[in-house]
Scaffold this motif. Structure first.
Motif, short mmCIF file in Angstrom:
data_model
loop_
_atom_site.label_atom_id
_atom_site.label_comp_id
_atom_site.label_asym_id
_atom_site.label_seq_id
_atom_site.Cartn_x
_atom_site.Cartn_y
_atom_site.Cartn_z
N VAL A 1 0.84 -1.20 0.00
CA VAL A 1 0.00 0.00 0.00
C VAL A 1 0.87 1.25 0.00
CG1 VAL A 1 -1.71 1.32 1.31
CG2 VAL A 1 -1.93 -1.17 1.11
N GLN A 2 1.91 1.25 0.82
CA GLN A 2 2.76 2.43 0.89
C GLN A 2 3.61 2.60 -0.37
OE1 GLN A 2 4.77 3.53 4.42
NE2 GLN A 2 3.05 3.06 5.76
N SER A 3 3.97 1.50 -1.03
CA SER A 3 4.71 1.64 -2.27
C SER A 3 3.81 2.22 -3.37
CB SER A 3 5.33 0.31 -2.71
OG SER A 3 4.37 -0.58 -3.18
N GLU A 4 2.52 1.88 -3.35
CA GLU A 4 1.60 2.49 -4.31
C GLU A 4 1.36 3.96 -3.98
OE1 GLU A 4 0.30 1.18 -7.25
OE2 GLU A 4 1.94 -0.18 -6.74
N ASP A 5 1.38 4.30 -2.68
CA ASP A 5 1.33 5.72 -2.30
C ASP A 5 2.49 6.47 -2.94
OD1 ASP A 5 -0.90 5.28 -0.73
OD2 ASP A 5 0.20 5.31 1.18
N ALA A 6 3.70 5.88 -2.83
CA ALA A 6 4.89 6.52 -3.40
C ALA A 6 4.77 6.64 -4.91
CB ALA A 6 6.13 5.72 -3.02
N TYR A 7 4.23 5.60 -5.55
CA TYR A 7 4.07 5.64 -7.00
C TYR A 7 3.12 6.76 -7.42
CZ TYR A 7 2.86 4.22 -11.72
OH TYR A 7 2.64 4.21 -13.09
N ARG A 8 2.03 6.92 -6.70
CA ARG A 8 1.08 7.98 -7.03
C ARG A 8 1.70 9.36 -6.84
NH1 ARG A 8 -2.41 3.93 -4.79
NH2 ARG A 8 -4.07 3.40 -6.26
N LEU A 9 2.56 9.50 -5.84
CA LEU A 9 3.24 10.78 -5.65
C LEU A 9 4.22 11.03 -6.80
CD1 LEU A 9 3.68 13.26 -3.88
CD2 LEU A 9 5.39 11.96 -2.59
#
Length: 300
Positions: free
Chosen positions: A81-89
């Protein structure tokens, strides 16, 4: 001075289940710095300022920490989940598809590794500094027991008890700690501007307040994460694994060389120990600059 530079701008990004606070400095190719432990964007203030002459340096508060608010209650956090957060940023800050580099320390390094496994085509280089992955320890069960005991100590006695358990466990894993190195001639520290002192004091308070979330909802799930080593190996020269010059045989440093060997990444020594980026921001930033510019990447 550069190390006292505040962010050029701040923002909030809505992602599924949370709103992410982030800070941006400088211009150039995007460099995303992912904090570890209970840290937020403020842990990289000094290092980010030293890199903003060459990169657009972005930092963020992970979801559930500090200024990144979750829509519901804080439950068990997941690396994916946090890696997808980073990707969206990354997609927000580099919409043109230009080269993106990512640095992560500790649990932030685990997020960076998962990001590389999921989105290798989007990343130019990923530097993962001492990811505490128990699956890459010689005795994974020992690592799982240690981190579970830290969480149990938190539940029974609070933050202080948990930190004491962690310190004792990590030191027990390093029977031969590295010698204390002598430093160059000592000089009096330069007086800090009042506004910087206030900013850093506020950051320390925020990050201390994040400790319950880290100890209860991040520590065990992140350290127990299973990497897709085959996907990382396909990334080839994109991966660099960092290890602290003063880390010795601490449990948190042991997975690094094993990761570099199995995923085919370069192994680079960085100043300080597990938290070298905050202990020695100037020297750490200089080494990271060299790595990102391909000047110091043995084996990569």
């Amino acid at each position: 001075m550069a190390d006292h530079m505040a962010p050029d701008r701040t923002g909030h990004l809505e992602v599924p289940g949370a709103t992410l606070y982030h800070e941006v400095r400088g211009e150039g190719p995007l460099l995303l710095l992912l904090p570890g432990g209970s840290a937020d964007a403020g842990i990289y203030d000094r290092m980010a300022a030293r890199l903003a002459d060459r990169w657009t340096v972005a930092t963020l508060d992970p979801r559930g920490y500090s200024r990144s608010v979750m829509d519901g209650g804080t439950g068990e956090q997941r690396v994916a989940v946090q890696s997808e957060d980073a990707y969206r940023l990354i997609e927000l800050l580099a919409p043109d598809g230009g080269p993106v580099s990512v640095f992560g320390a500790s649990s932030g390094a685990i997020v960076a590794l998962d990001l590389l496994a999921r989105h290798p085509g989007r990343l130019h280089r990923v530097v993962a500094h001492e990811p505490p992955l128990v699956e890459l320890l010689p005795d994974p069960e020992r690592g799982r027991r240690l981190f579970a005991s830290v969480r149990d100590s938190f539940r029974a006695g609070g933050v202080a008890a948990a930190l004491a358990t962690m310190t004792e466990g990590l030191m027990a894993s390093a029977p031969s700690s590295p010698p204390v190195r002598e430093t160059a001639a000592k000089t009096e520290p330069e007086p800090e501007p009042v506004e910087q002192t206030v900013r850093e004091a506020e950051a320390v308070q925020r990050m201390h307040a994040n400790l319950p979330v880290f100890l209860e909802h991040v520590l065990c799930s992140f350290s127990g994460h299973t990497l897709d080593l085959e996907a990382l190996a396909r990334g080839g020269r994109k991966l660099v694994v960092g290890i602290g010059a003063e880390s010795g045989t601490l449990l948190t440093a042991v997975p690094g060389p094993r990761l570099a060997d199995r995923a085919g990444g370069g192994l680079v020594e960085f100043p300080g120990g597990h938290t070298g980026s905050s202990e020695h921001p100037e020297a750490f930033a200089a080494r990271l600059r060299s790595v990102l510019l391909d000047r110091t990447c043995p084996g990569a």
